[in-house]
Design a protein around this motif. Sequence first.
Motif, PDB file in Angstrom:
ATOM      1  N   LEU A 190      -0.309  21.778  53.083  1.00  0.00           N
ATOM      2  CA  LEU A 190      -0.763  22.622  53.164  1.00  0.00           C
ATOM      3  C   LEU A 190      -0.533  24.506  52.544  1.00  0.00           C
ATOM      4  CD1 LEU A 190       0.094  23.157  57.274  1.00  0.00           C
ATOM      5  CD2 LEU A 190      -2.204  22.326  55.261  1.00  0.00           C
ATOM      6  N   HIS A 191       0.366  23.671  51.435  1.00  0.00           N
ATOM      7  CA  HIS A 191       1.328  24.959  50.151  1.00  0.00           C
ATOM      8  C   HIS A 191       0.230  25.463  49.830  1.00  0.00           C
ATOM      9  CE1 HIS A 191       3.210  26.281  46.664  1.00  0.00           C
ATOM     10  NE2 HIS A 191       1.447  26.065  45.732  1.00  0.00           N
ATOM     11  N   LEU A 192      -0.999  25.600  49.511  1.00  0.00           N
ATOM     12  CA  LEU A 192      -2.521  26.159  49.254  1.00  0.00           C
ATOM     13  C   LEU A 192      -2.931  26.898  50.115  1.00  0.00           C
ATOM     14  CD1 LEU A 192      -4.966  24.257  46.904  1.00  0.00           C
ATOM     15  CD2 LEU A 192      -3.770  25.872  46.167  1.00  0.00           C
ATOM     16  N   ALA A 193      -2.477  26.638  51.637  1.00  0.00           N
ATOM     17  CA  ALA A 193      -3.135  27.461  52.431  1.00  0.00           C
ATOM     18  C   ALA A 193      -2.001  28.026  52.983  1.00  0.00           C
ATOM     19  CB  ALA A 193      -3.044  26.434  53.890  1.00  0.00           C
ATOM     20  N   LYS A 198      -2.667  32.808  52.713  1.00  0.00           N
ATOM     21  CA  LYS A 198      -1.828  33.871  53.902  1.00  0.00           C
ATOM     22  C   LYS A 198      -1.806  34.510  52.621  1.00  0.00           C
ATOM     23  CE  LYS A 198      -1.625  35.308  57.945  1.00  0.00           C
ATOM     24  NZ  LYS A 198      -0.982  34.544  58.688  1.00  0.00           N
ATOM     25  N   LEU A 199      -0.818  35.211  51.793  1.00  0.00           N
ATOM     26  CA  LEU A 199       0.304  36.235  51.418  1.00  0.00           C
ATOM     27  C   LEU A 199      -0.984  36.399  50.548  1.00  0.00           C
ATOM     28  CD1 LEU A 199       3.326  33.742  50.353  1.00  0.00           C
ATOM     29  CD2 LEU A 199       2.682  36.142  52.560  1.00  0.00           C
ATOM     30  N   ILE A 200      -1.999  35.781  49.738  1.00  0.00           N
ATOM     31  CA  ILE A 200      -2.618  36.139  49.223  1.00  0.00           C
ATOM     32  C   ILE A 200      -3.398  37.476  49.680  1.00  0.00           C
ATOM     33  CG2 ILE A 200      -4.483  36.050  47.441  1.00  0.00           C
ATOM     34  CD1 ILE A 200      -2.999  33.773  46.175  1.00  0.00           C
ATOM     35  N   PHE A 201      -3.823  36.914  50.837  1.00  0.00           N
ATOM     36  CA  PHE A 201      -5.530  37.046  51.648  1.00  0.00           C
ATOM     37  C   PHE A 201      -4.666  38.783  52.311  1.00  0.00           C
ATOM     38  CE2 PHE A 201      -7.744  33.280  51.943  1.00  0.00           C
ATOM     39  CZ  PHE A 201      -8.231  33.555  51.501  1.00  0.00           C
ATOM     40  N   VAL A 252     -10.617  37.628  56.053  1.00  0.00           N
ATOM     41  CA  VAL A 252      -9.933  36.366  57.583  1.00  0.00           C
ATOM     42  C   VAL A 252     -10.547  35.339  57.940  1.00  0.00           C
ATOM     43  CG1 VAL A 252     -10.032  37.922  59.755  1.00  0.00           C
ATOM     44  CG2 VAL A 252      -9.321  39.820  58.444  1.00  0.00           C
ATOM     45  N   GLU A 253     -11.244  35.329  57.979  1.00  0.00           N
ATOM     46  CA  GLU A 253     -12.598  33.685  57.850  1.00  0.00           C
ATOM     47  C   GLU A 253     -11.662  32.828  57.709  1.00  0.00           C
ATOM     48  OE1 GLU A 253     -14.807  31.315  59.759  1.00  0.00           O
ATOM     49  OE2 GLU A 253     -13.268  33.295  60.895  1.00  0.00           O
ATOM     50  N   GLN A 254     -11.291  32.980  55.771  1.00  0.00           N
ATOM     51  CA  GLN A 254     -10.891  31.497  55.449  1.00  0.00           C
ATOM     52  C   GLN A 254      -9.162  31.776  55.251  1.00  0.00           C
ATOM     53  OE1 GLN A 254     -11.941  32.993  51.114  1.00  0.00           O
ATOM     54  NE2 GLN A 254     -14.559  32.603  51.755  1.00  0.00           N
ATOM     55  N   VAL A 255      -8.990  32.197  55.389  1.00  0.00           N
ATOM     56  CA  VAL A 255      -7.391  31.973  56.359  1.00  0.00           C
ATOM     57  C   VAL A 255      -7.639  31.191  57.316  1.00  0.00           C
ATOM     58  CG1 VAL A 255      -6.893  33.435  57.108  1.00  0.00           C
ATOM     59  CG2 VAL A 255      -5.587  32.968  55.712  1.00  0.00           C
ATOM     60  N   TRP A 278      -2.981  38.208  61.177  1.00  0.00           N
ATOM     61  CA  TRP A 278      -1.489  39.157  60.803  1.00  0.00           C
ATOM     62  C   TRP A 278      -0.395  38.612  59.775  1.00  0.00           C
ATOM     63  CZ3 TRP A 278       1.116  40.105  65.747  1.00  0.00           C
ATOM     64  CH2 TRP A 278       2.546  40.606  65.594  1.00  0.00           C
ATOM     65  N   GLY A 279      -0.403  40.414  58.941  1.00  0.00           N
ATOM     66  CA  GLY A 279      -0.110  40.154  57.892  1.00  0.00           C
ATOM     67  C   GLY A 279       1.799  40.272  57.913  1.00  0.00           C
ATOM     68  N   GLU A 280       1.747  40.093  56.589  1.00  0.00           N
ATOM     69  CA  GLU A 280       3.112  40.744  56.916  1.00  0.00           C
ATOM     70  C   GLU A 280       3.562  41.875  56.627  1.00  0.00           C
ATOM     71  OE1 GLU A 280       5.706  38.625  52.776  1.00  0.00           O
ATOM     72  OE2 GLU A 280       4.085  39.787  51.412  1.00  0.00           O
TER      73      GLU A 280
END
Length: 927
Positions: free
Chosen positions: A409-412, A416-419, A447-450, A555-557
């Motif tokens: 799940l590295h890409l996932a 999340k951080l990039i989105f 938001v959907e793709q993540v 939910w972002g940083e």
Amino acid sequence: MPGKENSHDLFRLKCRNFCQPTTSFFMKKIVIFTCFILIQFLSFGQGDLILFLQKGDSLRELKEYPASYPYYDSAAINALKRTDIVSYSRALIGKGYSLRFDRENPNYEGAYQLFFQALSLLDDDVNAPLKVKQELYYGLAVTERMRGNYGVALEYGDLALILAQQLNDLNLTSKCYNMLANIQAYQGQTQIAIENSLKAVDIRESIGSINDSDLPHWYYNLGVMSSWTGALAESNRYFEKALLLFAKTQIKDLPTITVILQEIAKNYVDLGQIDSARTYYQRAMATDNQEVLPGSFVAQHFLFFGDMFKKFGKIDSALFFYQEALISSVTDFNPNSLLENPILPKSLVENWLLNPDLYVILDEKARILMDLYMESDSIAYLESAYSAYELSINLMQRLRMELDDDPSLHLAEHAKLIFGSALDVIFELQKKNPERTDLIQSAFRYVEQVKHSLLLKARVNDLGIGDELETVNRIKLIQKEIDEQRRKINLAKGDEAFYVEMEELIDQVILLRGKKEELQQEIVDRKGLAEYKFRSLSEVREYLEPNQMLINYFWGERHLYGVGVTEGGGVLRRISLEGLEDNLEAFLSTSAKLNFDKSTEDFQTFCSSAWFLSNSLISPFLGELGAQGDQKIDDLIIIPDEKINVVPFGPLLSKKVSTDKVDYKNLKYLTMEYTISYAFSSSVLMLSAGADSQMNGVVGFSSGRLKGAEGELEKVKLLWQDKATIFSSAESTESTFKAEASGYELIHIASHATAGTKELQPSITFSEDQTGQEDGQLYSYEIYPLKLQNQLTVLSACETGLGEDFEGEGVFSLARGFAFAGSRSIVTSLWKVRDKQTTEFMTMFHQFLTDGLPIKTSLRKAQLEYITKADEISSHPSFWSPFILIGNGDDQIAAERNSIPWMLWLALLVIITLFLSRRLAKMDSTV
């Protein structure tokens, strides 16, 4: 030899599976060669057995791993013939090591199977040589580490160390300390890992070997672990020692040397010594150029320079180096300005294969542009950042589709951080230009793709199984070939000839991908299936009814984002995290548990937090979207994220409470105004809505370990009557569930469940299986392969909606497992539930289902009826709100209750009509 007679049959059983890991075409040739050797040497003596073992060991020492397989196979057959347990185990262990360390085609699971077979033979054998047992425990430790079972790995590692010390073998002892250090480092016990690593180094240096190939790598590990603890100066000393040993021993490991130089430079950046950092980055670039041609590989070094200047706040210089990294990564990109970004490449895959860090570079550049915008308020920086994120996210999503799985799940996680940063840019752009509808569309897409990409892909692939099985299998074969070519590309380094070969490999990957896409399109065309893609904002709007609103959270940083969607439009909202987390915690602590000792205080806390969350999470969207259509919004679809995953929206309050009197019955809950359901993602929801089930009937399973479970199912049986098949607690075994569940429309499980941990997946308990085939714990990974395709699964158990939350892929819960297996809707729980109240609630729920109401309407009416029948205290949300509906809740269960078949009702109606007609005719004749 003790136990020889009893072990003979076990030998033959184990020997059957000995060559199973060798399944590729290359391995098949080895197996054929092995058989030839066995025919030649079956009659050979003990000397030949030893010779085979020694030859296998010597080839393994030379790292000729595949060549060692036939010799270990021959040794195993010879040992089997003589019922020689130790030699047979040695052959298993030897081949296990070869499979484990084969760099071209490592097979960790195959190695583990062989080690475990040897363990079953040697573990209790007091006469087995210590050296063989030591090798076995060491092999088990390293394979268990690769499988992520760190606790078990440490146990085997400790045994291996004890035996190495008993053998008084300093070399083995040092290796064991290093192995334990690696396991502890993975487990997060960094300080203990450093101590064991130092023991390994001290012992090895005391031996005084001149060309020790382990020591420089061990010092490198020490440098990395020390940097984790913040001891940067000490970390650099270990790194320098590793470089010195590489030079002294003349070990040509240029990739590791390059990484060490980069790590030293990073430490100097953190220490604030920019000149030293620059020097080591330049040394790293010079070292890398000894092995790899200049070009896109140089991008990594430009990326490091950009990171360094960013660290020191020199963002203009950082932007320059990030742009240089892009130029060296993307073919035919020659910008005139630092704000320019590449045009969407013809083949994103080609550019990624040349530089796996491409999407990272785009992200870093966009972040710097956002910093420059905050300083200058120039919209040009925002537009450039938005363009960079469009490219980065497009590329990342193509990669996630290209990779059939992402086990780490590295890409996932990176996505999340990039989105999150991309949403920051969109929000600032929208403030500058509120009329840009493309920004809302992009925000929804992000938001959907993540969320739940793996789940979406699994559901689509599942729909492809059937008439198209042959095509699906061809797609899988092509993907394996793509993966093999990609593996070769990742290993590509060295001279110019190899670089040319690498470009040819890239062309092959692109060609294979084209074939794969053609086959996938065949399935789509033939069956009209939705291809693996994320739903757009416009598609979701078409899907929604006029009275529905969907809210997709992120939910972002730094912020919580939400995109609200109705048939009439969509809005993007940014919600401050300030106060949100505290109120979430307060709400959950007071809604999930009724505390009689603090009833007044808890009531006040619940009311204030439930009102705060309703105002924060729902009101910002209703305010604008509620006015877009003529019909009132009364149906909410919630797609949660991270900390919102554990929040039931039903008990949130739509009206502020002004009284201190404890009265849960008369509060204005959202469930009184809205039907509320949940979804993993819009795409998964819409895909499930398009899948019709042809099954009928209700099936129930209970567990004797949960008091009241059988009583709950008895009431289900009473409601559904002959439509229900109920298994008693003794019959409700894991084997029975796996065999029977797939034939029913509604599955109801009343049992005990656990949310799981990082090491252990969520599970639900069944009764003990007398056959011993199953352990009685149904784990989520065991649910995935079941072909359920049913309308509804009811998980009447504790915490079935909870699980480990993986950034970028969502919660891995039992509910997710049933969705993966094909359930369109799942009723699941968010916290521990009580037997008595659960039985009452579930009885009400099934009552409404048997009346023919849709699933989500039935659940809401059960909540409202429960509150109506309860008093001011027993109406506490802990009793009625933990059960939520995930999925498409508009369905009615086909297995409707009918105490009298409809044909009998019709016949009775005809009889009554005839009777009345005759009476009337008789009365007329009399008159």
